[in-house]
Design a protein around this motif. Structure first.
Motif, PDB file in Angstrom:
ATOM      1  N   ALA A   1       0.827  -1.211   0.000  1.00 32.70           N
ATOM      2  CA  ALA A   1       0.000   0.000   0.000  1.00 32.70           C
ATOM      3  C   ALA A   1       0.858   1.256   0.000  1.00 32.70           C
ATOM      4  O   ALA A   1       0.507   2.260  -0.633  1.00 32.70           O
ATOM      5  CB  ALA A   1      -0.932  -0.010   1.217  1.00 32.70           C
ATOM      6  N   LEU A   2       1.989   1.203   0.702  1.00 35.35           N
ATOM      7  CA  LEU A   2       2.887   2.360   0.740  1.00 35.35           C
ATOM      8  C   LEU A   2       3.463   2.640  -0.640  1.00 35.35           C
ATOM      9  O   LEU A   2       3.555   3.812  -1.063  1.00 35.35           O
ATOM     10  CB  LEU A   2       4.007   2.109   1.749  1.00 35.35           C
ATOM     11  CG  LEU A   2       5.010   3.247   1.956  1.00 35.35           C
ATOM     12  CD1 LEU A   2       4.300   4.490   2.473  1.00 35.35           C
ATOM     13  CD2 LEU A   2       6.122   2.817   2.906  1.00 35.35           C
ATOM     14  N   VAL A   3       3.838   1.587  -1.357  1.00 31.14           N
ATOM     15  CA  VAL A   3       4.364   1.767  -2.718  1.00 31.14           C
ATOM     16  C   VAL A   3       3.295   2.392  -3.611  1.00 31.14           C
ATOM     17  O   VAL A   3       3.560   3.348  -4.368  1.00 31.14           O
ATOM     18  CB  VAL A   3       4.839   0.427  -3.293  1.00 31.14           C
ATOM     19  CG1 VAL A   3       5.181   0.568  -4.778  1.00 31.14           C
ATOM     20  CG2 VAL A   3       6.044  -0.090  -2.518  1.00 31.14           C
ATOM     21  N   ALA A   4       2.071   1.856  -3.525  1.00 26.92           N
ATOM     22  CA  ALA A   4       0.984   2.393  -4.345  1.00 26.92           C
ATOM     23  C   ALA A   4       0.698   3.847  -4.001  1.00 26.92           C
ATOM     24  O   ALA A   4       0.454   4.676  -4.884  1.00 26.92           O
ATOM     25  CB  ALA A   4      -0.277   1.545  -4.163  1.00 26.92           C
ATOM     26  N   LEU A   5       0.737   4.173  -2.714  1.00 31.40           N
ATOM     27  CA  LEU A   5       0.502   5.553  -2.287  1.00 31.40           C
ATOM     28  C   LEU A   5       1.563   6.491  -2.848  1.00 31.40           C
ATOM     29  O   LEU A   5       1.249   7.574  -3.359  1.00 31.40           O
ATOM     30  CB  LEU A   5       0.485   5.627  -0.761  1.00 31.40           C
ATOM     31  CG  LEU A   5       0.333   7.019  -0.145  1.00 31.40           C
ATOM     32  CD1 LEU A   5      -1.089   7.534  -0.343  1.00 31.40           C
ATOM     33  CD2 LEU A   5       0.686   6.996   1.343  1.00 31.40           C
ATOM     34  N   CYS A   6       2.808   6.073  -2.767  1.00 28.22           N
ATOM     35  CA  CYS A   6       3.911   6.941  -3.203  1.00 28.22           C
ATOM     36  C   CYS A   6       3.853   7.244  -4.693  1.00 28.22           C
ATOM     37  O   CYS A   6       4.125   8.368  -5.119  1.00 28.22           O
ATOM     38  CB  CYS A   6       5.254   6.300  -2.851  1.00 28.22           C
ATOM     39  SG  CYS A   6       5.636   6.283  -1.081  1.00 28.22           S
ATOM     40  N   ILE A   7       3.489   6.261  -5.499  1.00 26.82           N
ATOM     41  CA  ILE A   7       3.545   6.471  -6.949  1.00 26.82           C
ATOM     42  C   ILE A   7       2.243   6.992  -7.537  1.00 26.82           C
ATOM     43  O   ILE A   7       2.221   7.393  -8.716  1.00 26.82           O
ATOM     44  CB  ILE A   7       3.943   5.172  -7.679  1.00 26.82           C
ATOM     45  CG1 ILE A   7       2.862   4.101  -7.540  1.00 26.82           C
ATOM     46  CG2 ILE A   7       5.283   4.673  -7.190  1.00 26.82           C
ATOM     47  CD1 ILE A   7       3.154   2.837  -8.325  1.00 26.82           C
TER      48      ILE A   7
ATOM     49  N   VAL B   1       4.081  12.822   7.029  1.00 27.11           N
ATOM     50  CA  VAL B   1       3.056  12.564   8.046  1.00 27.11           C
ATOM     51  C   VAL B   1       1.650  12.714   7.471  1.00 27.11           C
ATOM     52  O   VAL B   1       0.805  11.810   7.630  1.00 27.11           O
ATOM     53  CB  VAL B   1       3.262  13.485   9.269  1.00 27.11           C
ATOM     54  CG1 VAL B   1       2.107  13.324  10.257  1.00 27.11           C
ATOM     55  CG2 VAL B   1       4.585  13.172   9.946  1.00 27.11           C
ATOM     56  N   PRO B   2       1.321  13.828   6.784  1.00 30.03           N
ATOM     57  CA  PRO B   2      -0.016  13.921   6.197  1.00 30.03           C
ATOM     58  C   PRO B   2      -0.318  12.814   5.180  1.00 30.03           C
ATOM     59  O   PRO B   2      -1.439  12.306   5.138  1.00 30.03           O
ATOM     60  CB  PRO B   2      -0.017  15.304   5.524  1.00 30.03           C
ATOM     61  CG  PRO B   2       1.014  16.084   6.264  1.00 30.03           C
ATOM     62  CD  PRO B   2       2.077  15.086   6.607  1.00 30.03           C
ATOM     63  N   MET B   3       0.683  12.425   4.386  1.00 30.14           N
ATOM     64  CA  MET B   3       0.435  11.391   3.388  1.00 30.14           C
ATOM     65  C   MET B   3       0.216  10.022   4.033  1.00 30.14           C
ATOM     66  O   MET B   3      -0.629   9.239   3.594  1.00 30.14           O
ATOM     67  CB  MET B   3       1.593  11.329   2.395  1.00 30.14           C
ATOM     68  CG  MET B   3       1.639  12.523   1.444  1.00 30.14           C
ATOM     69  SD  MET B   3       0.101  12.705   0.524  1.00 30.14           S
ATOM     70  CE  MET B   3       0.478  14.128  -0.499  1.00 30.14           C
ATOM     71  N   LEU B   4       0.984   9.719   5.071  1.00 31.80           N
ATOM     72  CA  LEU B   4       0.739   8.462   5.790  1.00 31.80           C
ATOM     73  C   LEU B   4      -0.630   8.485   6.455  1.00 31.80           C
ATOM     74  O   LEU B   4      -1.337   7.471   6.487  1.00 31.80           O
ATOM     75  CB  LEU B   4       1.844   8.237   6.816  1.00 31.80           C
ATOM     76  CG  LEU B   4       3.219   7.851   6.259  1.00 31.80           C
ATOM     77  CD1 LEU B   4       4.243   7.738   7.387  1.00 31.80           C
ATOM     78  CD2 LEU B   4       3.147   6.535   5.498  1.00 31.80           C
ATOM     79  N   ALA B   5      -1.001   9.647   6.987  1.00 33.14           N
ATOM     80  CA  ALA B   5      -2.329   9.781   7.582  1.00 33.14           C
ATOM     81  C   ALA B   5      -3.411   9.598   6.525  1.00 33.14           C
ATOM     82  O   ALA B   5      -4.445   8.972   6.783  1.00 33.14           O
ATOM     83  CB  ALA B   5      -2.459  11.144   8.259  1.00 33.14           C
ATOM     84  N   TRP B   6      -3.163  10.125   5.325  1.00 30.01           N
ATOM     85  CA  TRP B   6      -4.120   9.948   4.239  1.00 30.01           C
ATOM     86  C   TRP B   6      -4.254   8.467   3.865  1.00 30.01           C
ATOM     87  O   TRP B   6      -5.370   7.972   3.652  1.00 30.01           O
ATOM     88  CB  TRP B   6      -3.688  10.752   3.020  1.00 30.01           C
ATOM     89  CG  TRP B   6      -4.599  10.600   1.840  1.00 30.01           C
ATOM     90  CD1 TRP B   6      -4.344   9.927   0.685  1.00 30.01           C
ATOM     91  CD2 TRP B   6      -5.919  11.125   1.711  1.00 30.01           C
ATOM     92  NE1 TRP B   6      -5.411  10.005  -0.167  1.00 30.01           N
ATOM     93  CE2 TRP B   6      -6.395  10.733   0.434  1.00 30.01           C
ATOM     94  CE3 TRP B   6      -6.741  11.889   2.534  1.00 30.01           C
ATOM     95  CZ2 TRP B   6      -7.674  11.080  -0.023  1.00 30.01           C
ATOM     96  CZ3 TRP B   6      -8.014  12.238   2.078  1.00 30.01           C
ATOM     97  CH2 TRP B   6      -8.462  11.833   0.820  1.00 30.01           C
TER      98      TRP B   6
END
Length: 299
Positions: free
Chosen positions: A185-191, A222-227
């Motif tokens: 999920a982190l990879v998908a969020l980043c790209i 922090v905001p992106m992880l929260a998102w």
């Protein structure tokens, strides 16, 4: 190299192609993006539900398929994997929010206009990458389950639940599986967190959009992880009961993602406005052409 093109046109093109400026946002911006997403959903609820009805339908089909083939261990990974494909599936929702932003009253047909976007090929490319990530996630989840319990399938749902919640192997599976899923999920969020809206808005290429998305995450960790956490929690809530809640959760998140993009990426400001139109002299001999003799001063 542009030739014989008015100077202001060249400047406007270079302004639009400039590298995106990434803002620093806070947690309050996430709340505001969700609020605006909800407003968009209320404005065009029927259109959004039509666009996203595939989610609950697909969820029910997947649940029936899993139960029919006694592969219960893949039910949760399949449901969780929707989050990997969500940014691509919400393309029509971005279009609706974009049009409402411009003061239009969008319709369902307007959502399909995204298919005519000059960057739709790039969107398909990034969507294919997310699909590949989804497939790898499913294969990885299956491998983790086999490494824990072997190839013996659970006979029915109560047996499967007992294995997971009452054995040490089950808790190990939960921890390792959720940890691995978090990485995917982190990879998908980043790209992809702002990639598709950027391609729709500025017709950026897939590579440039992914780089900008990763830079946005790096600047706002922090905001992106929260998102990402908000998305995960809302998708879990929307999966109950029987994935039907996704008909509301997915469109709201799709609209909210567009507004999050607007908060993260600085809008393009054209440095030169087009010169005013001036009226040239008209002569009787030029009639009736002179009636339409409006030209730009620079021409």
């Amino acid at each position: 190299m542009p030739t014989s093109v008015p100077g202001n046109v060249t400047t406007l093109a270079s302004d639009a192609a400039a590298a995106p400026v990434i803002r620093t946002i806070g947690l309050a911006d996430l709340q505001d993006a969700l609020r605006l997403g909800w407003e968009d959903f209320k404005a065009v609820p029927s259109h959004a539900i039509i666009l996203c009805v595939i989610y609950p339908v697909l969820g029910l089909v997947l649940a029936r398929t899993v139960l029919g083939y006694s592969i219960l261990p893949l039910l949760f990974p399949l449901a969780a994997g929707f989050a990997l494909l969500g940014p691509f599936c919400a393309l029509g929702l971005y279009e609706l929010s974009y049009r409402r932003e411009r003061g239009e009253q969008p319709s369902a047909a307007d959502a399909l206009e995204v298919l005519r976007s000059p960057s739709f090929g790039a969107m398909l490319g990034l969507g294919a990458l997310l699909l590949a990530l989804f497939i790898v996630w499913i294969a990885t989840a299956q491998a983790i389950y086999v490494a824990t319990f072997g190839y013996e399938a659970a006979a029915e749902i109560p047996d499967f639940v007992r294995r997971i919640l009452t054995t040490s192997q089950g808790w190990w599976l939960i921890v390792v599986g959720c940890g691995t899923g978090f990485l995917f999920a982190l990879v998908a969020l980043c790209i992809s967190v702002v990639s598709f809206p950027l391609m729709l808005d500025r017709h950026a290429g897939a590579a440039d959009a992914m780089v900008t998305s990763m830079q946005a995450v790096a600047k706002n960790p922090v905001p992106m992880l929260a998102w990402g956490l908000i998305v995960a929690v809302l998708l879990v809530i929307g999966s109950l009961p029987f994935f039907l809640g996704l008909a509301i959760v997915v469109p709201v998140l799709g609209h909210a993602t567009w507004h999050l993009y607007r908060k993260v990426i600085e809008p393009v400001v054209m440095s030169h406005a087009p010169p005013p139109l001036v009226k040239t002299p008209r002569y009787a001999a030029d009639f009736p052409v002179s009636l339409f003799q409006w030209r730009r001063r620079d021409r």
